[in-house]
Design a protein around this motif. Structure first.
Motif, PDB file in Angstrom:
ATOM      1  N   TRP A 152       0.855  -1.173   0.000  1.00 56.47           N
ATOM      2  CA  TRP A 152       0.000   0.000   0.000  1.00 56.47           C
ATOM      3  C   TRP A 152       0.897   1.232   0.000  1.00 56.47           C
ATOM      4  CZ3 TRP A 152      -5.446  -0.308   0.225  1.00 56.47           C
ATOM      5  CH2 TRP A 152      -5.955  -1.592   0.429  1.00 56.47           C
ATOM      6  N   PHE A 153       0.418   2.335  -0.593  1.00 57.31           N
ATOM      7  CA  PHE A 153       1.265   3.526  -0.684  1.00 57.31           C
ATOM      8  C   PHE A 153       0.443   4.799  -0.577  1.00 57.31           C
ATOM      9  CE2 PHE A 153      -0.021   2.603  -5.080  1.00 57.31           C
ATOM     10  CZ  PHE A 153      -0.422   3.846  -5.541  1.00 57.31           C
ATOM     11  N   TRP A 154       1.109   5.835  -0.119  1.00 56.33           N
ATOM     12  CA  TRP A 154       0.595   7.201  -0.176  1.00 56.33           C
ATOM     13  C   TRP A 154       1.799   8.131  -0.126  1.00 56.33           C
ATOM     14  CZ3 TRP A 154      -4.365   9.000   2.900  1.00 56.33           C
ATOM     15  CH2 TRP A 154      -4.861  10.164   2.310  1.00 56.33           C
ATOM     16  N   TYR A 155       2.004   8.865  -1.228  1.00 54.72           N
ATOM     17  CA  TYR A 155       3.162   9.752  -1.368  1.00 54.72           C
ATOM     18  C   TYR A 155       2.750  11.200  -1.121  1.00 54.72           C
ATOM     19  CZ  TYR A 155       5.128   5.917  -4.293  1.00 54.72           C
ATOM     20  OH  TYR A 155       5.580   4.712  -4.792  1.00 54.72           O
ATOM     21  N   PHE A 156       3.662  11.952  -0.508  1.00 54.26           N
ATOM     22  CA  PHE A 156       3.432  13.368  -0.262  1.00 54.26           C
ATOM     23  C   PHE A 156       4.607  14.194  -0.779  1.00 54.26           C
ATOM     24  CE2 PHE A 156       0.421  11.437   2.539  1.00 54.26           C
ATOM     25  CZ  PHE A 156      -0.650  12.321   2.539  1.00 54.26           C
ATOM     26  N   SER A 157       4.280  15.334  -1.387  1.00 60.22           N
ATOM     27  CA  SER A 157       5.315  16.270  -1.801  1.00 60.22           C
ATOM     28  C   SER A 157       5.919  16.916  -0.562  1.00 60.22           C
ATOM     29  CB  SER A 157       4.722  17.350  -2.717  1.00 60.22           C
ATOM     30  OG  SER A 157       4.128  16.764  -3.860  1.00 60.22           O
ATOM     31  N   SER A 158       7.235  17.006  -0.524  1.00 61.19           N
ATOM     32  CA  SER A 158       7.894  17.550   0.664  1.00 61.19           C
ATOM     33  C   SER A 158       8.786  18.728   0.298  1.00 61.19           C
ATOM     34  CB  SER A 158       8.739  16.465   1.354  1.00 61.19           C
ATOM     35  OG  SER A 158      10.032  16.388   0.776  1.00 61.19           O
ATOM     36  N   PRO A 159       9.093  19.571   1.259  1.00 64.81           N
ATOM     37  CA  PRO A 159       9.999  20.694   1.001  1.00 64.81           C
ATOM     38  C   PRO A 159      11.458  20.273   0.871  1.00 64.81           C
ATOM     39  CG  PRO A 159       9.314  20.695   3.300  1.00 64.81           C
ATOM     40  CD  PRO A 159       8.501  19.637   2.610  1.00 64.81           C
ATOM     41  N   LEU A 160      11.758  18.961   0.983  1.00 62.19           N
ATOM     42  CA  LEU A 160      13.119  18.475   0.794  1.00 62.19           C
ATOM     43  C   LEU A 160      13.423  18.211  -0.683  1.00 62.19           C
ATOM     44  CD1 LEU A 160      12.165  17.462   3.773  1.00 62.19           C
ATOM     45  CD2 LEU A 160      14.165  15.978   3.620  1.00 62.19           C
ATOM     46  N   ARG A 161      12.524  18.625  -1.578  1.00 61.81           N
ATOM     47  CA  ARG A 161      12.647  18.383  -3.013  1.00 61.81           C
ATOM     48  C   ARG A 161      12.612  16.888  -3.332  1.00 61.81           C
ATOM     49  NH1 ARG A 161      17.425  22.596  -5.041  1.00 61.81           N
ATOM     50  NH2 ARG A 161      16.291  24.527  -4.597  1.00 61.81           N
ATOM     51  N   VAL A 162      11.822  16.153  -2.583  1.00 59.28           N
ATOM     52  CA  VAL A 162      11.664  14.724  -2.803  1.00 59.28           C
ATOM     53  C   VAL A 162      10.281  14.323  -2.310  1.00 59.28           C
ATOM     54  CG1 VAL A 162      12.703  14.134  -0.567  1.00 59.28           C
ATOM     55  CG2 VAL A 162      12.673  12.435  -2.395  1.00 59.28           C
ATOM     56  N   ASN A 163       9.662  13.373  -2.976  1.00 58.77           N
ATOM     57  CA  ASN A 163       8.407  12.825  -2.485  1.00 58.77           C
ATOM     58  C   ASN A 163       8.711  11.821  -1.380  1.00 58.77           C
ATOM     59  OD1 ASN A 163       6.802  14.199  -4.478  1.00 58.77           O
ATOM     60  ND2 ASN A 163       7.557  12.715  -5.968  1.00 58.77           N
ATOM     61  N   ILE A 164       7.906  11.843  -0.334  1.00 57.41           N
ATOM     62  CA  ILE A 164       8.109  10.938   0.797  1.00 57.41           C
ATOM     63  C   ILE A 164       6.835  10.116   0.964  1.00 57.41           C
ATOM     64  CG2 ILE A 164       8.674  10.740   3.239  1.00 57.41           C
ATOM     65  CD1 ILE A 164      10.289  13.241   3.051  1.00 57.41           C
ATOM     66  N   GLU A 165       7.019   8.815   1.072  1.00 56.44           N
ATOM     67  CA  GLU A 165       5.921   7.860   0.998  1.00 56.44           C
ATOM     68  C   GLU A 165       5.703   7.137   2.325  1.00 56.44           C
ATOM     69  OE1 GLU A 165       5.050   3.524  -1.221  1.00 56.44           O
ATOM     70  OE2 GLU A 165       6.944   4.583  -1.513  1.00 56.44           O
ATOM     71  N   TYR A 166       4.447   6.963   2.682  1.00 56.00           N
ATOM     72  CA  TYR A 166       4.063   5.935   3.644  1.00 56.00           C
ATOM     73  C   TYR A 166       3.828   4.657   2.847  1.00 56.00           C
ATOM     74  CZ  TYR A 166       2.712   9.732   6.933  1.00 56.00           C
ATOM     75  OH  TYR A 166       2.684  10.829   7.758  1.00 56.00           O
ATOM     76  N   ASP A 167       4.367   3.517   3.310  1.00 58.16           N
ATOM     77  CA  ASP A 167       3.984   2.265   2.684  1.00 58.16           C
ATOM     78  C   ASP A 167       3.657   1.237   3.758  1.00 58.16           C
ATOM     79  OD1 ASP A 167       6.321   0.950   3.512  1.00 58.16           O
ATOM     80  OD2 ASP A 167       7.026   0.508   1.508  1.00 58.16           O
ATOM     81  N   ALA A 168       2.984   0.166   3.355  1.00 54.03           N
ATOM     82  CA  ALA A 168       2.550  -0.856   4.312  1.00 54.03           C
ATOM     83  C   ALA A 168       2.340  -2.179   3.600  1.00 54.03           C
ATOM     84  CB  ALA A 168       1.252  -0.421   5.000  1.00 54.03           C
ATOM     85  N   ASP A 169       2.597  -3.265   4.325  1.00 50.59           N
ATOM     86  CA  ASP A 169       2.290  -4.624   3.874  1.00 50.59           C
ATOM     87  C   ASP A 169       3.021  -4.984   2.589  1.00 50.59           C
ATOM     88  OD1 ASP A 169       1.174  -7.139   3.908  1.00 50.59           O
ATOM     89  OD2 ASP A 169      -0.728  -6.525   3.004  1.00 50.59           O
ATOM     90  N   MET A 170       4.346  -4.815   2.587  1.00 48.50           N
ATOM     91  CA  MET A 170       5.159  -5.182   1.424  1.00 48.50           C
ATOM     92  C   MET A 170       5.431  -6.683   1.421  1.00 48.50           C
ATOM     93  SD  MET A 170       8.952  -3.763   0.318  1.00 48.50           S
ATOM     94  CE  MET A 170       8.378  -2.191  -0.354  1.00 48.50           C
ATOM     95  N   ASP A 171       5.485  -7.263   0.221  1.00 48.23           N
ATOM     96  CA  ASP A 171       5.835  -8.670   0.074  1.00 48.23           C
ATOM     97  C   ASP A 171       7.265  -8.931   0.550  1.00 48.23           C
ATOM     98  OD1 ASP A 171       3.408  -9.345  -1.135  1.00 48.23           O
ATOM     99  OD2 ASP A 171       4.164  -8.939  -3.152  1.00 48.23           O
TER     100      ASP A 171
END
Length: 309
Positions: A251-270
């Motif tokens: 599962w994923f949800w990415y957010f734009s960040s002021p660090l000039r990089v997208n930062i993601e929450y992820d869950a339940d990886m294989d």
């Protein structure tokens, strides 16, 4: 080589206050030395762009200065030093940390991991035909629950030569390809980690080289949705998600960040081991996600959703 995964990512930034606010709101813990930690002590570290102790930046607008990989033991660190010293300068700090560049020009380092082993329950579900995950009277929907990143999960780079970079991590450091998007990039995992991937790369022109996104593992999909919803309420911009990937199943949800990089929450990886057979498919929207949701304003039955009539 018994490399576990990313221990710490170091950024040189010129908007420290905004970056610190974002990382705190994201759920990381400030330790007072520029470090923002997940629950297992993996971290992002912020420094000023003109900090003289930082490695040189990439010739692009990326603010990533160094990726520090955690390894299991001193024997692994010694093996890495021996291998990489064959064709490049490898600096050794007083604490034993090794630093150099990879074949794509990214600044990398290796140290005995500083992460701590977590002993925490996973997200529990109740399903017909299976033993209940939650005991009777244990409520699953708790809007006040803590939703904190557990560990630094993976990194994704924009690279001008994906094959050269992938071969460095495979041939020199013992990473394995789990799956691959044809003509885009491979998903890689190291020897001491069963996660589907801790490293992915995307083929791009040279002017785009840098870090595309980084991710932190959450306890489960509900934790991810709760943390992401809180970011939306705080005014942060959702970049992609929520949804669920196909390769990795996370599962994923990415957010734009002021660090000039997208930062993601992820869950339940294989998880995968040596019995896994690599899959390969062309990159597409259909291949990239099994499904994709959109965060919308809450509403309740009794009338049409907001904006509908």
């Amino acid at each position: 080589m018994r490399i576990i995964g990313p221990d710490e990512l170091v950024f040189g930034v010129d908007n420290r206050d905004a970056c610190e606010a974002f990382l705190t709101d994201f759920g990381l813990t400030a330790t007072g030395d520029g470090r923002f930690e997940a629950l297992d002590k993996t971290a992002i570290r912020l420094c000023a762009t003109d900090d003289p102790d930082l490695p040189a930046p990439l010739p692009t607008n990326s603010w990533l200065r160094q990726t520090i990989w955690g390894v299991e033991d001193q024997a692994t660190l010694d093996a890495i030093e021996t291998e990489l010293s064959k064709d490049r300068d490898v600096a050794k700090a007083a604490d034993g940390t090794l630093s150099c560049k990879d074949d794509a020009g990214f600044q990398i380092a290796f140290r005995i991991t500083r992460r701590v082993t977590l002993d925490m329950p996973a997200e529990m579900i109740n399903a017909p035909g299976a033993k209940p995950g939650r005991a009777p009277n244990h409520v699953g929907a708790d809007e006040a629950a803590t939703a904190a990143p557990r560990t630094l999960s993976h990194i994704v780079y924009f690279v001008p030569d994906m094959d050269r970079m992938a071969n460095f991590y495979i041939d020199r450091l013992g990473f394995v390809i789990t799956d691959k998007f044809t003509n885009t990039g491979p998903f890689l995992r190291p020897q001491a980690n069963l996660d589907h991937h801790v490293l992915f790369m995307i083929q791009t022109p040279e002017y785009m080289q840098g870090i595309e996104h980084l991710a932190f593992h959450m306890s489960g999909p509900t934790d991810l949705m709760l943390a992401g919803s809180r970011m939306i309420k705080k005014g942060y911009e959702s970049f992609w998600g929520p949804g669920r990937h196909k390769f990795g199943s996370n599962w994923f949800w990415y957010f734009s960040s002021p660090l000039r990089v997208n930062i993601e929450y992820d869950a339940d990886m294989d998880l995968h081991d040596g019995d896994w057979v690599m899959r390969e498919t062309p990159m597409s929207a259909e291949a990239s996600q099994m499904f994709l949701f959109e965060n919308v304003e809450k509403w309740s039955p009794g009338g049409p959703p907001p904006g509908k009539s």
